[in-house]
Design an enzyme around this catalytic site. Structure first.
Site, PDB file in Angstrom:
ATOM      1  N   PRO A 114       0.777  -1.237   0.000  1.00 58.04           N
ATOM      2  CA  PRO A 114       0.000   0.000   0.000  1.00 58.04           C
ATOM      3  C   PRO A 114       0.809   1.287   0.000  1.00 58.04           C
ATOM      4  CG  PRO A 114       0.272  -0.732   2.233  1.00 58.04           C
ATOM      5  CD  PRO A 114       1.036  -1.727   1.367  1.00 58.04           C
ATOM      6  N   GLU A 115       2.128   1.202   0.012  1.00 59.21           N
ATOM      7  CA  GLU A 115       2.953   2.370   0.339  1.00 59.21           C
ATOM      8  C   GLU A 115       2.759   3.550  -0.608  1.00 59.21           C
ATOM      9  OE1 GLU A 115       5.285  -1.239   1.908  1.00 59.21           O
ATOM     10  OE2 GLU A 115       4.116  -0.742   0.114  1.00 59.21           O
ATOM     11  N   VAL A 116       2.660   3.305  -1.916  1.00 57.82           N
ATOM     12  CA  VAL A 116       2.529   4.416  -2.867  1.00 57.82           C
ATOM     13  C   VAL A 116       1.264   5.221  -2.573  1.00 57.82           C
ATOM     14  CG1 VAL A 116       2.107   4.983  -5.299  1.00 57.82           C
ATOM     15  CG2 VAL A 116       3.951   3.395  -4.685  1.00 57.82           C
TER      16      VAL A 116
END
Length: 235
Positions: free
Chosen positions: A124-126
């Site tokens: 999920p980082e982006v």
């Protein structure tokens, strides 16, 4: 860490969803080191408490830190995952629930992955203004292939256990709640095999990845630190 015969069991335990703080990652690194030094241990199983593997990294400890600390934090997570991946022991991830962000990368660093049928994997980082930084950009590309890795990282779309098995990064899908028992059974099978051959096979399988892989880790950490700088400017 618990040791039973040739098996070491390491449990991520930080309720409610085993979020990876700096303290927990540091403790995991210490446990990995202890498992490596135990001469009787041949296989280690990594799992999460409370019916989930890990909801990912605590960005208050990692990405939202000062840029220098963000760089150091990324390198810590990368180092722990790297040591699991390059350990002389065989590592098996037993995943129930969610393996997200840094949790996903720890699971992918293991040699084998057993998943409960409701497990899902997510990068999920982006979507949160960051990038994967435990080595995820490199491991996801290797585990999923170029096209699926780019989709997973850029969209954050979750991957089910069944889809992970079809892609090839999940070894076995089992009924919910059976991932740990299945992983430990598999560990027992592996521990009985001629150990010099098992160790040599793992070494060859891992070492062929190293050169381009390691360069990608450096870029991850550098870009994470730059994102931390940019975010400070925006505040």
């Amino acid at each position: 860490m618990e040791i039973t015969g040739a098996l070491a069991r390491l449990v991520l335990d930080a309720p409610p969803e085993n979020t990876l703080s700096l303290a927990l990652v540091g403790a995991l690194g210490a446990a990995v080191g202890r498992a490596d030094k135990e001469p009787g241990v041949r296989v280690a199983v990594l799992t999460g408490a409370g019916g989930t593997f890990s909801a990912g990294t605590d960005l208050r400890d990692f990405g939202d830190a000062e840029p220098k600390r963000a760089l150091t934090a990324a390198q810590l997570g990368q180092d722990v995952a790297w040591r699991i991946e390059h350990s002389e022991k065989v590592w098996i991830a037993a995943v129930e629930g969610i393996a997200r962000g840094g949790g996903l990368d720890l699971a992918l660093a293991c040699d084998l992955l057993v998943a409960g049928e409701d497990a899902r994997f997510e990068s999920p980082e982006v979507g949160e203004g960051w990038i994967p930084f435990f080595g995820g950009t490199q491991r996801l590309r290797h585990a999923l292939g170029k096209a699926r890795a780019r989709e997973a990282i850029l969209t954050g779309a979750p991957i089910s256990a069944r889809d992970g098995h079809a892609i090839g990064f999940v070894n076995r899908v089992v009924p919910k709640g059976r991932a740990l028992a299945t992983a430990e059974s598999l560990a027992g099978e592996i521990a009985k095999r001629p150990w010099p051959a098992v160790r040599a096979a793992k070494k060859v399988l891992v070492e062929q990845l190293d050169k381009p892989y390691r360069n990608g880790f450096l870029l991850e950490a550098q870009y994470l630190a730059q994102l931390a700088v940019d975010r400070k400017k925006e505040k």
